[in-house]
Write an enzyme that holds these catalytic residues in place. Sequence first.
Site, mmCIF file in Angstrom:
data_model
loop_
_atom_site.group_PDB
_atom_site.id
_atom_site.type_symbol
_atom_site.label_atom_id
_atom_site.label_comp_id
_atom_site.label_asym_id
_atom_site.label_seq_id
_atom_site.Cartn_x
_atom_site.Cartn_y
_atom_site.Cartn_z
ATOM 1 C CE LYS A 174 -10.001 28.839 22.909
ATOM 2 N NZ LYS A 174 -9.273 29.869 22.168
ATOM 3 N N GLY A 229 -12.219 22.276 15.037
ATOM 4 C CA GLY A 229 -10.778 22.499 15.003
ATOM 5 C C GLY A 229 -10.079 21.335 14.339
ATOM 6 N N GLY A 234 -8.995 17.906 18.544
ATOM 7 C CA GLY A 234 -10.166 17.069 18.847
ATOM 8 C C GLY A 234 -9.807 15.933 19.784
ATOM 9 C CD GLU A 251 -19.135 19.019 12.668
ATOM 10 O OE1 GLU A 251 -18.472 18.562 11.713
ATOM 11 O OE2 GLU A 251 -20.324 18.737 12.855
ATOM 12 C CB CYS A 285 -13.399 21.726 7.818
ATOM 13 S SG CYS A 285 -15.041 22.438 7.683
ATOM 14 C CD GLU A 382 -7.888 19.987 7.297
ATOM 15 O OE1 GLU A 382 -7.444 19.807 8.438
ATOM 16 O OE2 GLU A 382 -9.055 20.309 7.079
HETATM 17 P P1 NAD Z 1 -7.222 24.373 16.145
HETATM 18 O O1 NAD Z 1 -7.530 22.974 16.415
HETATM 19 O O2 NAD Z 1 -5.823 24.829 16.213
HETATM 20 O O3 NAD Z 1 -8.030 25.353 17.125
HETATM 21 C C1 NAD Z 1 -9.428 25.307 17.263
HETATM 22 C C2 NAD Z 1 -9.799 25.876 18.603
HETATM 23 O O4 NAD Z 1 -9.336 24.975 19.620
HETATM 24 C C3 NAD Z 1 -9.183 27.232 18.924
HETATM 25 O O5 NAD Z 1 -10.109 28.026 19.633
HETATM 26 C C4 NAD Z 1 -8.009 26.852 19.826
HETATM 27 O O6 NAD Z 1 -7.637 27.898 20.692
HETATM 28 C C5 NAD Z 1 -8.580 25.676 20.578
HETATM 29 N N1 NAD Z 1 -7.588 24.743 21.137
HETATM 30 C C6 NAD Z 1 -6.329 24.513 20.708
HETATM 31 N N2 NAD Z 1 -5.731 23.573 21.479
HETATM 32 C C7 NAD Z 1 -6.628 23.203 22.410
HETATM 33 C C8 NAD Z 1 -6.617 22.262 23.474
HETATM 34 N N3 NAD Z 1 -5.561 21.517 23.741
HETATM 35 N N4 NAD Z 1 -7.738 22.125 24.220
HETATM 36 C C9 NAD Z 1 -8.826 22.854 23.953
HETATM 37 N N5 NAD Z 1 -8.898 23.764 22.964
HETATM 38 C C10 NAD Z 1 -7.814 23.941 22.189
HETATM 39 O O7 NAD Z 1 -7.899 24.636 14.728
HETATM 40 P P2 NAD Z 1 -7.751 25.906 13.807
HETATM 41 O O8 NAD Z 1 -6.332 25.920 13.354
HETATM 42 O O9 NAD Z 1 -8.327 27.113 14.475
HETATM 43 O O10 NAD Z 1 -8.725 25.514 12.618
HETATM 44 C C11 NAD Z 1 -8.300 24.676 11.608
HETATM 45 C C12 NAD Z 1 -8.817 23.269 11.791
HETATM 46 O O11 NAD Z 1 -10.205 23.287 12.079
HETATM 47 C C13 NAD Z 1 -8.659 22.468 10.527
HETATM 48 O O12 NAD Z 1 -8.192 21.169 10.778
HETATM 49 C C14 NAD Z 1 -10.082 22.408 9.978
HETATM 50 O O13 NAD Z 1 -10.334 21.349 9.127
HETATM 51 C C15 NAD Z 1 -10.889 22.387 11.214
HETATM 52 N N6 NAD Z 1 -12.255 22.865 10.925
HETATM 53 C C16 NAD Z 1 -13.281 21.955 10.894
HETATM 54 C C17 NAD Z 1 -14.564 22.365 10.576
HETATM 55 C C18 NAD Z 1 -15.709 21.389 10.539
HETATM 56 O O14 NAD Z 1 -16.847 21.821 10.630
HETATM 57 N N7 NAD Z 1 -15.464 20.095 10.409
HETATM 58 C C19 NAD Z 1 -14.810 23.713 10.290
HETATM 59 C C20 NAD Z 1 -13.742 24.596 10.330
HETATM 60 C C21 NAD Z 1 -12.460 24.164 10.661
#
Ligand code: NAD
Length: 478
Positions: A174, A229, A234, A251, A285, A382
């Site tokens: 997704k 995310g 998470g 992650e 991230c 962050e």
């Molecule tokens: P986000 O958490 O908003 O979304 C990530 C994904 O989760 C999206 O596909 C979103 O639709 C989905 N999502 C949102 N709410 C959900 C829920 N309640 N249940 C299930 N899925 C849900 O993150 P983002 O804004 O897309 O990305 C930014 C974040 O991701 C930052 O905090 C960044 O640090 C982190 N990130 C981490 C890594 C890593 O490898 N550690 C890599 C890239 C990004």
Amino acid sequence: MGEEQMWIGGEWCASSTGETSDVLNPATGDIIATVPRASPEDVERCVTSSRAAFENPDWKAMDPAQRGRILNKMAAVTYAKAKELAVLESTNNGKTFREALSEIRYGAWTLEYFAGLSDKIEGSTIPVPGARLNYTLRQPLGVTAHIVPWNFPLQLALRSIAPALAAGCTVIAKPASWTPLSLLAWAKAVDEADTGLPSGVLQVLTGSGALVGDGLAGHPGVDGVVLTGGVPTGQAVMAKASENLTPVTLELGGKGANIVFPDANLRYAAKAICFGIFMNAGQMCWAGSRLLVHEDVHDELVKAVCDEVSKWAVGPGMEEGVRMGSLVHERHRAEVLEKLEAGLAQGGTVVLGGKALERDGAFMEATVVTGVGQDDLLFQDELFGPVLTVTSFADDEEALALANNTPFGLLNGVWTNDLGRAHRLARDLECGMVSINEYPITFPQTAFTGWKHSGIGIEQSQDALRFYTKVKNVNVKL
Ligand code: NAD
């Protein structure tokens, strides 16, 4: 403008409700496509297809080396289509074409890496007392859901799709609502390339996190959930998955530090520090969002960093010569600016940038803030944007304490020519990854893993395969 479809059970289709969402180009604000908004019924259909594909002998009984050949074909398709996919990625995410191209090639490399491991997932024989044979089997985890963020939309999808398929799992991916296009286009290319992947083994569902992501995380038919995310997402995914005791790989965020000592090559460090926070407009991230610098070289290094990034042209990612593209969305830029303002109210001096660019699109200036205290929001939170904070230290002990003083623990960098100091810090930093005299860096064959609030589990490397396999112990009385 494209009217995109999802990939469920080998078919390209609309949502069962016919609902769609608009997809934007953040550099212009233009709508560039629509994608289906999956319904709970679509989630159900997808999980059922994934289970059927997992049980299908065409996949379940496939020679593991054949899985590797399929992954190699997927890698070849990705390399062949890399430029096309990079245009789409840049247009949908705002990043520069060059950044998008290297992201996609990295994804292809990840597919190749795990292709080679598909027939090397071995169990063990265990010496036990008496006339017995005791051994372990490592069997595929099953149906896996992959919830992907928007910052490296295709690469982060492939990062977990590759080991899942290598291990013999099935995949439901997704993408993030803002950036679904590259993953859809990649899946289409894989479908058309006739790689030999049985129908339904790989599916792509588009829709909101709150509905589709949540639906997958809490589904009893899903055997494993991988999320990249934010921390709150998470926590939500883990809570949802716990209802069925479904294992998760998370992650999450980061607040990386580059720790610079006076004996480092400052000119080279300045370039890497800029790369580590201004690449992808800081939406990483593992961004090195904190510069911790020894007081003796503070002024010299801050000047070198500002001089370096002042040369970076900011503009549309597809424009020649642009080094920093648009942020992913105006809403995200507003959040970054809001956090910056709240942080500056606690202290710190903006020595470069600090504002949105006055033009169409979600552009922001590369920003450097000095004199940031360790309890300040800018040090702890962050921002996920192009904002570098600078804090000085007097000795090694203080540098280590500062670096470790955040809830996150992803990647930290150490800049020194003193080997002893470098390895002592590598040992004592509370994080999953450390890089000495280079930043940021990772490879498909090395673990990408966060400690503390940065996550649970491991992506990349042979260790990633542990998540996608279940261990079964077998005892035989002889
Ligand atoms: P986000 O958490 O908003 O979304 C990530 C994904 O989760 C999206 O596909 C979103 O639709 C989905 N999502 C949102 N709410 C959900 C829920 N309640 N249940 C299930 N899925 C849900 O993150 P983002 O804004 O897309 O990305 C930014 C974040 O991701 C930052 O905090 C960044 O640090 C982190 N990130 C981490 C890594 C890593 O490898 N550690 C890599 C890239 C990004």
